[in-house]
Design a protein around this motif. Structure first.
Motif, PDB file in Angstrom:
ATOM      1  N   GLU A  17       0.860  -1.196   0.000  1.00 42.46           N
ATOM      2  CA  GLU A  17       0.000   0.000   0.000  1.00 42.46           C
ATOM      3  C   GLU A  17       0.885   1.232   0.000  1.00 42.46           C
ATOM      4  N   LYS A  18       0.635   2.100  -0.955  1.00 40.47           N
ATOM      5  CA  LYS A  18       1.533   3.256  -1.037  1.00 40.47           C
ATOM      6  C   LYS A  18       1.231   4.325   0.014  1.00 40.47           C
ATOM      7  N   ALA A  19       0.004   4.328   0.522  1.00 35.50           N
ATOM      8  CA  ALA A  19      -0.354   5.363   1.509  1.00 35.50           C
ATOM      9  C   ALA A  19       0.294   5.065   2.871  1.00 35.50           C
ATOM     10  N   CYS A  34     -19.130   5.541   7.051  1.00 37.11           N
ATOM     11  CA  CYS A  34     -19.019   4.426   6.104  1.00 37.11           C
ATOM     12  C   CYS A  34     -20.359   3.741   5.800  1.00 37.11           C
ATOM     13  N   GLN A 114       5.368   2.221  -2.648  1.00 31.62           N
ATOM     14  CA  GLN A 114       4.841   2.569  -3.973  1.00 31.62           C
ATOM     15  C   GLN A 114       5.346   1.556  -4.994  1.00 31.62           C
ATOM     16  N   ALA A 143      -5.624  -3.987  -6.852  1.00 31.09           N
ATOM     17  CA  ALA A 143      -6.790  -3.412  -6.142  1.00 31.09           C
ATOM     18  C   ALA A 143      -6.524  -1.933  -5.906  1.00 31.09           C
ATOM     19  N   ILE A 149     -10.597  11.566  -5.958  1.00 32.34           N
ATOM     20  CA  ILE A 149      -9.858  12.198  -4.854  1.00 32.34           C
ATOM     21  C   ILE A 149      -8.341  12.004  -5.019  1.00 32.34           C
ATOM     22  N   GLY A 153      -4.261  10.154  -3.034  1.00 30.82           N
ATOM     23  CA  GLY A 153      -3.298   9.226  -3.635  1.00 30.82           C
ATOM     24  C   GLY A 153      -3.850   8.390  -4.776  1.00 30.82           C
ATOM     25  N   SER A 155      -4.484   6.990  -8.308  1.00 28.07           N
ATOM     26  CA  SER A 155      -3.590   7.054  -9.470  1.00 28.07           C
ATOM     27  C   SER A 155      -4.078   6.082 -10.542  1.00 28.07           C
ATOM     28  N   GLY A 349     -12.380  -4.772  -7.307  1.00 30.05           N
ATOM     29  CA  GLY A 349     -12.811  -3.457  -6.810  1.00 30.05           C
ATOM     30  C   GLY A 349     -13.037  -2.441  -7.910  1.00 30.05           C
ATOM     31  N   GLU A 350     -12.785  -1.203  -7.568  1.00 29.98           N
ATOM     32  CA  GLU A 350     -13.177  -0.088  -8.429  1.00 29.98           C
ATOM     33  C   GLU A 350     -12.317   0.067  -9.673  1.00 29.98           C
ATOM     34  N   GLY A 360     -23.782   2.498  -0.753  1.00 34.53           N
ATOM     35  CA  GLY A 360     -23.129   1.300  -0.235  1.00 34.53           C
ATOM     36  C   GLY A 360     -22.833   0.269  -1.302  1.00 34.53           C
ATOM     37  N   PHE A 361     -23.236   0.554  -2.535  1.00 36.17           N
ATOM     38  CA  PHE A 361     -23.064  -0.403  -3.628  1.00 36.17           C
ATOM     39  C   PHE A 361     -21.592  -0.568  -4.025  1.00 36.17           C
ATOM     40  N   ASN A 362     -20.833   0.522  -3.921  1.00 33.92           N
ATOM     41  CA  ASN A 362     -19.435   0.421  -4.354  1.00 33.92           C
ATOM     42  C   ASN A 362     -18.595  -0.364  -3.354  1.00 33.92           C
ATOM     43  N   ALA A 366     -16.553  -3.928  -3.839  1.00 33.86           N
ATOM     44  CA  ALA A 366     -15.169  -4.149  -3.389  1.00 33.86           C
ATOM     45  C   ALA A 366     -15.100  -5.412  -2.519  1.00 33.86           C
TER      46      ALA A 366
HETATM   47  C1  FAD Z   1     -15.424  10.696  -0.469  1.00 35.53           C
HETATM   48  C2  FAD Z   1     -15.838   9.306  -0.798  1.00 35.53           C
HETATM   49  C3  FAD Z   1     -16.858   8.720  -0.079  1.00 35.53           C
HETATM   50  C4  FAD Z   1     -17.302   7.424  -0.398  1.00 35.53           C
HETATM   51  N1  FAD Z   1     -18.301   6.883   0.331  1.00 35.53           N
HETATM   52  C5  FAD Z   1     -18.744   5.639   0.017  1.00 35.53           C
HETATM   53  C6  FAD Z   1     -19.743   5.010   0.800  1.00 35.53           C
HETATM   54  O1  FAD Z   1     -20.169   5.536   1.837  1.00 35.53           O
HETATM   55  N2  FAD Z   1     -20.201   3.781   0.388  1.00 35.53           N
HETATM   56  C7  FAD Z   1     -19.682   3.135  -0.707  1.00 35.53           C
HETATM   57  O2  FAD Z   1     -20.118   2.025  -1.022  1.00 35.53           O
HETATM   58  N3  FAD Z   1     -18.697   3.685  -1.432  1.00 35.53           N
HETATM   59  C8  FAD Z   1     -18.207   4.906  -1.092  1.00 35.53           C
HETATM   60  N4  FAD Z   1     -17.192   5.461  -1.825  1.00 35.53           N
HETATM   61  C9  FAD Z   1     -16.579   4.657  -2.918  1.00 35.53           C
HETATM   62  C10 FAD Z   1     -15.621   3.630  -2.290  1.00 35.53           C
HETATM   63  O3  FAD Z   1     -14.764   4.289  -1.368  1.00 35.53           O
HETATM   64  C11 FAD Z   1     -14.762   2.953  -3.359  1.00 35.53           C
HETATM   65  O4  FAD Z   1     -15.581   2.451  -4.385  1.00 35.53           O
HETATM   66  C12 FAD Z   1     -13.967   1.808  -2.743  1.00 35.53           C
HETATM   67  O5  FAD Z   1     -13.092   2.319  -1.752  1.00 35.53           O
HETATM   68  C13 FAD Z   1     -13.168   1.072  -3.803  1.00 35.53           C
HETATM   69  O6  FAD Z   1     -12.365   0.122  -3.162  1.00 35.53           O
HETATM   70  P1  FAD Z   1     -11.004  -0.358  -3.821  1.00 35.53           P
HETATM   71  O7  FAD Z   1     -10.383  -1.264  -2.817  1.00 35.53           O
HETATM   72  O8  FAD Z   1     -11.243  -0.860  -5.180  1.00 35.53           O
HETATM   73  O9  FAD Z   1     -10.111   0.964  -3.979  1.00 35.53           O
HETATM   74  P2  FAD Z   1      -9.623   2.024  -2.893  1.00 35.53           P
HETATM   75  O10 FAD Z   1     -10.419   1.967  -1.653  1.00 35.53           O
HETATM   76  O11 FAD Z   1      -9.511   3.314  -3.625  1.00 35.53           O
HETATM   77  O12 FAD Z   1      -8.165   1.505  -2.522  1.00 35.53           O
HETATM   78  C14 FAD Z   1      -7.103   1.499  -3.451  1.00 35.53           C
HETATM   79  C15 FAD Z   1      -5.806   1.508  -2.679  1.00 35.53           C
HETATM   80  O13 FAD Z   1      -4.720   1.290  -3.574  1.00 35.53           O
HETATM   81  C16 FAD Z   1      -3.651   2.148  -3.198  1.00 35.53           C
HETATM   82  N5  FAD Z   1      -2.804   2.348  -4.374  1.00 35.53           N
HETATM   83  C17 FAD Z   1      -3.124   2.967  -5.540  1.00 35.53           C
HETATM   84  N6  FAD Z   1      -2.081   2.955  -6.388  1.00 35.53           N
HETATM   85  C18 FAD Z   1      -1.067   2.295  -5.753  1.00 35.53           C
HETATM   86  C19 FAD Z   1       0.272   1.966  -6.111  1.00 35.53           C
HETATM   87  N7  FAD Z   1       0.798   2.276  -7.303  1.00 35.53           N
HETATM   88  N8  FAD Z   1       1.044   1.292  -5.209  1.00 35.53           N
HETATM   89  C20 FAD Z   1       0.526   0.943  -3.992  1.00 35.53           C
HETATM   90  N9  FAD Z   1      -0.720   1.245  -3.612  1.00 35.53           N
HETATM   91  C21 FAD Z   1      -1.524   1.917  -4.471  1.00 35.53           C
HETATM   92  C22 FAD Z   1      -4.330   3.402  -2.730  1.00 35.53           C
HETATM   93  O14 FAD Z   1      -3.496   4.157  -1.874  1.00 35.53           O
HETATM   94  C23 FAD Z   1      -5.555   2.844  -1.991  1.00 35.53           C
HETATM   95  O15 FAD Z   1      -5.318   2.605  -0.627  1.00 35.53           O
HETATM   96  C24 FAD Z   1     -16.711   6.725  -1.484  1.00 35.53           C
HETATM   97  C25 FAD Z   1     -15.658   7.321  -2.191  1.00 35.53           C
HETATM   98  C26 FAD Z   1     -15.214   8.582  -1.856  1.00 35.53           C
HETATM   99  C27 FAD Z   1     -14.082   9.178  -2.633  1.00 35.53           C
END
Ligand code: FAD
Length: 377
Positions: A17-19, A34, A114, A143, A149, A153, A155, A349-350, A360-362, A366
């Motif tokens: 995780e890069k963060a 959440c 990263q 993932a 946003i 982070g 990308s 995931g996304e 809550g669908f997104n 995931a």
């Molecule tokens: C403000 C906001 C509010 C939201 N509220 C809701 C909600 O209430 N309910 C809901 O269902 N959805 C919500 N969403 C959407 C939801 O957050 C996302 O759909 C979900 O987090 C996607 O999960 P993910 O694991 O695919 O990606 P993410 O949660 O985005 O995680 C991706 C991770 O990969 C890491 N990463 C990226 N590139 C690299 C790299 N090169 N090297 C290492 N690490 C990397 C990032 O740092 C991050 O931690 C919200 C989104 C936002 C922006």
């Protein structure tokens, strides 16, 4: 979720995780509480060029499975509206739950790492270059999420990995995002900033009945966020600010029953006064019902029940909740989430071309896609 499931199966799992903290989007989600899933998860509430793709994972790891996990950890939650489930306290509860499940499954998480380059050495053997050294693995799960946003982070790295392996990327754009208005309208509606009310918002494809909210930049609120995912630049949307009633009939009957009342007083029973006054020009607002012709009543009803609006654009990834488009689902197995042409490479995931509605669908996507990949990686 994928790491937890793979760890439970005895796989050696490393999350890079890069963060500097894990699960930042979880923490900021749902206004800090959440919205982790929805009672009414349905594949039709997801947007994708392959609408069938999400069905398998969503049906095998459902909202009820996640709710059970939340209950197992004793996290209090409630339904806010339309099946949307939120933590009673804060988002941190969900993150703590996932981290504790990771710990139990012996998952290692390395933060501040990263990833710079991925190399396929052979089938089921990948080499990962990171700013913290190289890693080798049999299964590589991407993932990396979407583009929303950027300050957190986000990308396009996940898309680049897909392209590197010849997998198509559907063009990306911001979804679940407020609209901005053209200058004249922005100025006209500026005084309504902060006012919200129930509306029916539609375009050629779909309608959403929820609140709209005037902001100092344009229009937001759940109904607007929802339709933004179905909106293309240049298109108009139609807003019915009186979704509960037949506006023409209401005005006609008010003319009979309350002829001495001004039109603005009649409409203020249904809508905030400032909205009524702004949409009716001053001369019209003061006219008594008795003095208005049927044609005028029809025109007035249209102003409120049939408001066509052409947004200037959206606020973009800066405030968008999700990213539409992404990794082409046709190149991925819906059962395992593995790339069909690259044994050992997974996308969850996304980052995939699967975008859920607000509510809550997104997160459920995931959890479900992560769970499905976690059974096989
Ligand atoms: C403000 C906001 C509010 C939201 N509220 C809701 C909600 O209430 N309910 C809901 O269902 N959805 C919500 N969403 C959407 C939801 O957050 C996302 O759909 C979900 O987090 C996607 O999960 P993910 O694991 O695919 O990606 P993410 O949660 O985005 O995680 C991706 C991770 O990969 C890491 N990463 C990226 N590139 C690299 C790299 N090169 N090297 C290492 N690490 C990397 C990032 O740092 C991050 O931690 C919200 C989104 C936002 C922006």
């Amino acid at each position: 979720m994928c790491a937890i499931e793979a760890g439970k199966r005895g796989r050696k799992v490393l999350v890079l995780e890069k963060a500097n903290k894990p699960g930042k989007k979880i923490l900021m989600s749902g206004g800090g509480r959440c919205n982790f899933t929805n009672y009414h998860i349905n594949p039709n509430d997801y947007i994708s060029h392959n609408p069938h793709f999400c069905k398998s994972a969503l049906s095998r790891y459902t909202q009820w499975d996640f709710i059970n996990l939340v209950k197992k950890h004793g996290i209090p939650f409630h339904e806010k509206t339309l099946g949307q489930l939120f933590c009673d306290h804060k988002s941190q509860d969900i993150l703590t739950m996932l981290l504790s499940e990771c710990q139990q499954a012996n998952v290692e998480i390395r933060l501040n790492t990263q990833i710079e380059k991925i190399e396929k050495v052979s089938d089921h053997h990948f080499k990962i270059n990171s700013d913290r050294g190289d890693f080798h693995c049999q299964s590589l799960v991407v993932a990396t999420g979407g583009l929303s946003i950027p300050t957190m982070g986000a990308s396009p790295f996940g898309y680049k990995i897909a392209e590197q392996f010849g997998i198509k990327i559907w063009p990306t754009r911001a979804g679940l995002v407020p609209f901005t208005l053209h200058v004249a309208e922005k100025e006209r509606f500026a005084e309504l900033s902060g006012i919200g009310f129930d509306s029916l918002v539609s375009n050629d494809q779909i309608s959403f009945r929820e609140n709209i909210l005037f902001t100092h930049r344009g229009l937001s609120g759940p109904a607007i966020l929802q339709i933004s995912s179905y909106w293309q630049p240049g298109e108009a949307i139609l807003i019915n600010m009186l979704p509960e009633i037949n506006a023409v009939e209401m005005l006609k009957s008010a003319k009979k029953s309350q002829p001495q009342k001004q039109i603005k007083t009649i409409l203020a029973e249904y809508l905030p006064k400032r909205v009524v006054e702004l949409f009716l020009n001053t001369d019209l607002a003061e006219i008594k019902m008795a003095a208005l012709s049927h044609q005028q009543l029809e025109d007035i009803a249209k102003l409120f029940a049939n408001w066509p609006l052409k947004p200037n654009g959206t606020e973009g990834y800066r405030t968008a909740e999700v990213t539409l488009g992404g990794v082409d689902c046709d190149a991925i197995s819906s059962k395992t989430l593995m790339a069909e042409n690259v044994p050992g490479l997974y996308f969850i995931g996304e980052v995939l071309d699967v975008t859920g509605w607000l509510g809550g669908f997104n997160f459920q996507w995931a959890w479900s896609s992560g769970w499905a990949a976690g059974q096989v990686v």
